[in-house]
Enzyme design. Structure first.
Site, short mmCIF file in Angstrom:
data_model
loop_
_atom_site.label_atom_id
_atom_site.label_comp_id
_atom_site.label_asym_id
_atom_site.label_seq_id
_atom_site.Cartn_x
_atom_site.Cartn_y
_atom_site.Cartn_z
N THR A 116 28.04 55.37 -23.88
CA THR A 116 29.02 54.69 -23.05
C THR A 116 28.78 53.19 -23.25
OG1 THR A 116 27.45 54.73 -21.23
CG2 THR A 116 29.07 56.52 -21.31
N CYS A 125 28.32 53.21 -46.59
CA CYS A 125 27.13 54.00 -46.95
C CYS A 125 25.92 53.11 -46.81
CB CYS A 125 27.24 54.58 -48.35
SG CYS A 125 27.01 53.41 -49.64
N GLY A 185 35.11 53.48 -29.60
CA GLY A 185 35.21 53.11 -31.01
C GLY A 185 34.00 53.52 -31.83
#
Ligand code: NAD
Length: 648
Positions: free
Chosen positions: A342, A488, A254
């Site tokens: 990972t 942002c 993700g």
């Protein structure tokens, strides 16, 4: 004129004088009363104006279909099919309410958006990202949260304890609608093993950062931060661009999935290794990675050709990082930058040991967790050792916030901390200005609403070159996942201006529904995490966890819509405490006040946290921008809380 006449005139004169003086005295004596009447009139008039304003706001909402009664417009949404167990859910769209107000609606939509199959990594298990980072403890708890949010009044607060709703209290209209505490343990008990026992007993849930606090927006959520990190590396080592360099990394989950796109946005080439082909397929589908190579040899060949021709390219390859990293080091591959994302923070559910298929790993995990953990840690030791090898060979090597170094140390590699974490190496100066990832979601579901917010930012900050470049690139290259959203980096003195501008877009009907504004917990003043955000602090205060707690309390007092305090995000149980907060721009005056307070005070925590640690840049920012620090270093302690100390 006779004497009588003169006496009469004198008497009249005296009479007039006495009368004038009596009137003057009376005027003076009534001054306080007159001022009081005037003040009361002003208050009454302004109260009447407020009532009128609220009336107009309500009428406008009714006109726009945003009534304060549940519209039940989305009754077919599987999210509302309580008691039916694991199922795919998605946030409602549009400007009708499914709850009793926009603050509750925002929390509901963001929870459901976290679990949207486009957004979550394993939605049927309520897992959003980051190993086992979940949005709710189990499906019964999920149903109860959804039902509670739909029923919640505008002066009530719902309490969530590790993904389960545990209470609902009357508070006030300006209090948060939801307060969340996830995965917190008393320090002596704060180990993965104790956590897993509690999790097995159904008593806890791992909330990661934005998974359990319902403000995950997919891989874009980390993209600008990752992009900024590679900008900093390009400036530090490669003359301002990554063109002609190869970055080697692993983990295309993700968050880690943002890495290849962040590298190519900087002009470089990226080889990204993941053990799970499905994760690679997801990043290909959302254009975060350009290509997948059939073999490691093919990946290297493709990467070297691109490096030589100055092409920006990302290539994914299936493999275990603990095999691939040492293999590439041994062959002396032309790698310039090495990192890893990972899920090393979780040695049982996050990292796959070398030498086994995904299926073999899954059965070992269930049958013999101790053996699994020992193998995962041994593999991480090998993986980390290869990274230290690259560092010795002259590559730019950094830890990317997943505690690989800590787990490799547990696995027996004593030199694991030879390379630095990304925060002290590239990000801390930004934190000193209260700069951090600021994100927002268009609750309407309409991408045009995000375009309107992008344009609002362009007019608000016309001189901020990096921001303008980022917005252009994001518009061209970022695929929305779930509800349209944008991220942002903005700092102290900037975020609240953006928030108020968004609120105006809602008030004036330029966007079609309210906007929720939130952030990652990875921010300037909301984390204590000695292997990540607070690694190597100037004053040695890496492990001091008062700051995230103060951050959550301050955001609660400032009127955030929902606030969360978590433990263990990013780097694992026992290693971090962090907080998050959201506000909702629904176009009202009340929302504008809350936005101004929360989005000023929240980044202000970043400034004071770093000023307190002695960072000169943070002290300068506090002085220049008027952040009040009662005992600011080098200032007179008695300067008081009136801003003198900060104005210095
Ligand atoms: P995720 O669980 O969604 O993805 C992890 C990925 O690693 C998976 O695709 C998995 O297949 C892969 N993987 C596991 N073991 C592997 C191995 N041995 N070799 C190759 N691939 C392997 O997690 P995520 O959300 O992408 O987060 C990744 C890590 O980064 C977590 O530890 C998280 O806490 C951390 N994180 C860092 C930041 C940051 O800014 N630095 C931000 C968020 C998360």
């Amino acid at each position: 004129m006779g004497d009588d006449d003169r006496t009469w005139i004198d008497k009249v004169g005296e009479g007039i004088e006495r009368a004038v003086s009596a009137v003057g005295g009376a005027w003076d004596r009534t001054a306080t009363a007159r001022r009081d009447v005037w003040d009361r009139t002003k208050v009454a008039a302004s109260g009447a104006a407020d009532v009128l304003d609220r009336g107009i706001e309500e009428a406008t909402k009714v006109y726009k279909g945003q009534t304060s009664q549940p519209a039940n417009g989305d009754t077919d949404n599987p999210a509302f099919a309580y008691g039916t167990g694991p199922r795919l859910v998605r946030s409602p769209r549009g400007s009708g309410l499914n709850t009793k107000g926009w603050f509750q609606e925002a929390a509901l939509r963001c929870l459901l958006n976290n679990l949207d199959p486009e957004v979550a990594e394993i939605p049927l298990e309520l897992v959003v990202y980051g190993g086992k980072g979940k949005a709710a403890r189990n499906w019964d708890a999920f149903d109860a949260i959804v039902r509670s949010l739909r029923d919640l009044e505008g002066d009530e607060t719902l309490l969530i304890q590790s993904g389960k709703p545990v209470g609902r209290f009357r508070t006030s209209t300006s209090a948060p609608r939801v307060l969340i505490a996830n995965s917190n343990l008393v320090p002596d008990w704060a180990t993965w093993r104790h956590f897993w026992d509690l999790e097995d007993a159904g008593l806890m849930m791992y909330g990661q950062m934005t998974a359990g606090s319902w403000i995950y927006i997919g891989t874009q959520g980390i993209l600008q931060g990752t992009y900024q990190t590679f900008v900093a590396i390009a400036e530090k080592r490669f003359g301002g661009s990554l063109t002609g360099t190869i970055t080697l990394t692993a983990g295309l989950g993700g968050m880690g999935g943002a890495q290849p796109l962040a590298v190519t946005m900087n002009g470089g080439v990226c080889i990204a290794v993941d053990v799970d082909p499905d994760r690679i397929a997801k990043r290909l589908a959302t254009r975060y990675v350009d290509e997948v190579a059939p073999t490691l040899d093919a990946a290297i060949e493709r990467a070297v050709t691109a490096k030589e021709s100055g092409e920006a390219l990302s290539v994914a390859v299936v493999g275990n990082a603990a095999d691939v990293f040492p293999a590439l080091l041994e062959r002396g591959a032309a790698i310039d930058i090495v990192t890893d994302q990972t899920s090393a923070h979780d040695p049982l559910n996050g990292y796959v040991p070398r030498g086994m298929t995904l299926e073999e790993a899954a059965s070992l995990r269930a049958e013999d967790p101790d053996d699994y953990i020992a193998r995962a840690r041994a593999s991480m030791a090998t993986h980390c050792e290869a990274m230290v090898g690259w560092q010795r060979a002259g590559a730019e090597v950094f830890d990317y916030g997943n505690n690989l170094r800590g787990e490799a140390l547990e696995g027996g590699f004593t030199d694991a901390f030879a390379y630095p974490g990304f925060v002290p190496a590239y990000i801390r100066d930004l934190f000193c200005e209260g700069l951090g990832p600021f994100r927002w979601i268009a609750l309407s579901g309409d991408p045009a609403d995000i375009t309107a917010t992008d344009d609002a930012l362009r007019s608000l900050f016309p001189d901020n070159g990096p921001l303008l470049r980022w917005l252009d690139m994001a518009e061209q290259r970022v695929e929305f996942q779930g509800l349209p959203a944008r991220i942002c980096w903005l700092g102290y003195g900037e975020r609240h201006r953006a928030g108020i501008a968004f609120n105006d877009l809602v008030r004036t009907g330029v966007v079609s529904a309210p906007i929720v504004i939130g952030r990652d917990h990875l921010d300037s003043g909301s984390v204590a995490s000695p292997y990540r955000e607070t690694e190597d602090m100037l004053d040695g205060s890496d492990a001091v966890a008062d700051w995230p707690i103060l951050n959550a309390l301050l955001n609660t007092a400032s009127g955030a819509a929902w606030v969360a305090v978590h433990h263990g995000g990013g780097v694992g149980i026992g290693k971090s405490i962090h907080a998050g907060a959201q506000v909702v721009a629904d176009g009202s005056r009340d929302a504008a006040l809350r936005i101004e307070r929360v989005l000023t005070n929240d980044p202000g925590m970043g400034v004071i946290r770093h000023a307190d640690a002695g960072y000169a840049r943070a002290l300068d920012v506090a002085r220049e921008r008027g952040v009040v620090i009662p005992m600011s270093v080098g200032d007179d302690v008695d300067a008081g809380a009136n801003g003198d100390a900060a104005d210095g």
